[in-house]
Write a protein that holds these residues in place. Sequence first.
Motif, PDB file in Angstrom:
ATOM      1  N   PRO A 138      93.150  67.711  38.608  1.00 41.49           N
ATOM      2  CA  PRO A 138      93.727  66.928  39.716  1.00 41.49           C
ATOM      3  C   PRO A 138      94.322  67.800  40.822  1.00 41.49           C
ATOM      4  O   PRO A 138      94.322  67.395  41.985  1.00 41.49           O
ATOM      5  N   MET A 139      94.798  68.997  40.463  1.00 43.15           N
ATOM      6  CA  MET A 139      95.338  69.881  41.490  1.00 43.15           C
ATOM      7  C   MET A 139      94.232  70.343  42.434  1.00 43.15           C
ATOM      8  O   MET A 139      94.401  70.369  43.658  1.00 43.15           O
ATOM      9  N   VAL A 140      93.081  70.707  41.872  1.00 42.34           N
ATOM     10  CA  VAL A 140      91.941  71.108  42.703  1.00 42.34           C
ATOM     11  C   VAL A 140      91.488  69.951  43.573  1.00 42.34           C
ATOM     12  O   VAL A 140      91.179  70.121  44.757  1.00 42.34           O
ATOM     13  N   ASP A 141      91.468  68.754  43.002  1.00 41.61           N
ATOM     14  CA  ASP A 141      91.062  67.571  43.761  1.00 41.61           C
ATOM     15  C   ASP A 141      92.000  67.344  44.948  1.00 41.61           C
ATOM     16  O   ASP A 141      91.554  67.027  46.059  1.00 41.61           O
ATOM     17  N   LEU A 142      93.291  67.526  44.730  1.00 44.87           N
ATOM     18  CA  LEU A 142      94.266  67.319  45.795  1.00 44.87           C
ATOM     19  C   LEU A 142      94.145  68.375  46.883  1.00 44.87           C
ATOM     20  O   LEU A 142      94.169  68.057  48.088  1.00 44.87           O
ATOM     21  N   LEU A 143      93.976  69.633  46.478  1.00 41.62           N
ATOM     22  CA  LEU A 143      93.960  70.730  47.448  1.00 41.62           C
ATOM     23  C   LEU A 143      92.670  70.792  48.263  1.00 41.62           C
ATOM     24  O   LEU A 143      92.663  71.292  49.384  1.00 41.62           O
TER      25      LEU A 143
ATOM     26  N   ALA B 257      82.289  69.703  50.256  1.00 40.84           N
ATOM     27  CA  ALA B 257      81.344  70.732  49.821  1.00 40.84           C
ATOM     28  C   ALA B 257      81.991  71.719  48.858  1.00 40.84           C
ATOM     29  O   ALA B 257      81.310  72.332  48.033  1.00 40.84           O
ATOM     30  N   VAL B 258      83.297  71.874  48.971  1.00 39.01           N
ATOM     31  CA  VAL B 258      84.042  72.745  48.058  1.00 39.01           C
ATOM     32  C   VAL B 258      84.600  71.942  46.891  1.00 39.01           C
ATOM     33  O   VAL B 258      84.591  72.392  45.736  1.00 39.01           O
ATOM     34  N   ARG B 259      85.057  70.743  47.221  1.00 39.46           N
ATOM     35  CA  ARG B 259      85.751  69.919  46.229  1.00 39.46           C
ATOM     36  C   ARG B 259      84.867  69.568  45.036  1.00 39.46           C
ATOM     37  O   ARG B 259      85.269  69.792  43.876  1.00 39.46           O
ATOM     38  N   PHE B 260      83.683  69.044  45.276  1.00 39.95           N
ATOM     39  CA  PHE B 260      82.863  68.539  44.168  1.00 39.95           C
ATOM     40  C   PHE B 260      82.363  69.640  43.231  1.00 39.95           C
ATOM     41  O   PHE B 260      82.427  69.485  42.007  1.00 39.95           O
TER      42      PHE B 260
ATOM     43  N   LEU C 261      83.852  72.448  42.582  1.00 36.47           N
ATOM     44  CA  LEU C 261      85.013  72.907  41.821  1.00 36.47           C
ATOM     45  C   LEU C 261      85.434  71.876  40.776  1.00 36.47           C
ATOM     46  O   LEU C 261      85.848  72.242  39.668  1.00 36.47           O
ATOM     47  N   LEU C 262      85.330  70.583  41.116  1.00 38.73           N
ATOM     48  CA  LEU C 262      85.664  69.550  40.138  1.00 38.73           C
ATOM     49  C   LEU C 262      84.690  69.575  38.963  1.00 38.73           C
ATOM     50  O   LEU C 262      85.097  69.456  37.795  1.00 38.73           O
ATOM     51  N   VAL C 263      83.409  69.727  39.269  1.00 41.42           N
ATOM     52  CA  VAL C 263      82.411  69.794  38.188  1.00 41.42           C
ATOM     53  C   VAL C 263      82.687  70.996  37.289  1.00 41.42           C
ATOM     54  O   VAL C 263      82.655  70.894  36.053  1.00 41.42           O
TER      55      VAL C 263
END
Length: 225
Positions: A84-89, A95-98, A100-102
């Motif tokens: 969730p921290m990565v999702d928030l930041l 393009a970066v978010r998904f 990193l979430l995966v």
Amino acid sequence: MTTGTGTGTGTGTDTARGGWRLAPARLRRLGRRAVAMEAAGWRSIGRAVFRRPTVPRGASAHRYDGPIRSVLVVFLVLSAVEIPMVDLLTHRWPAVRFPLLVLGIWGATAMLGMLCGYLTRPHAVGPDGIIVRNGGEVEVVLPWDDVASVARRRRALAGARPTSLTGPDDDRILNLVVQDATDIDIQLERPTAIRLPNGPATVTQVRIAVDDGAAFLDAVRRHIP
């Protein structure tokens, strides 16, 4: 001199070509190993969810993950908090978010699979022999006819891999190490063929880690012919 130079050049070229030929085979082995590890993790999670540890009927289970259990739990919690921290930041940059979430979800799942592998696949001692394991990948079945002796002896193996082979070819030892140590020596009657994640091997002794060495030996005494 000319002959020597020509031979040297040819050998170097052949070696380079051999290396290129080996590279795809090595990549295939690594790929198969990665898939096997992933599958083992998911199987272990499934067994944990349905509370189905792999212990044969009539056998006793013997844990061996005590020294690293708390470390795995801490890393699992940190991996879960990180998602969730990565999702928030990175919410503004899909393009970066998904990716990193995966990656974060995969890492947490892999850590959970490793922990469940230790929880659901303990060593087992029963009427048919001893089953030694290391997480979700390694399982070696040792029938009583193949077991010469079982002794409690702690061995420090600093820097050793969790699963390693040591000793000369005619006296190979399988080490299933936890926190740089083993606690039980299982001497075999004869060189015995086993299967490991990296391929088959022939060993004369197996050394394993257990949380309670005394309980393991008591179980051996109850079942050994």
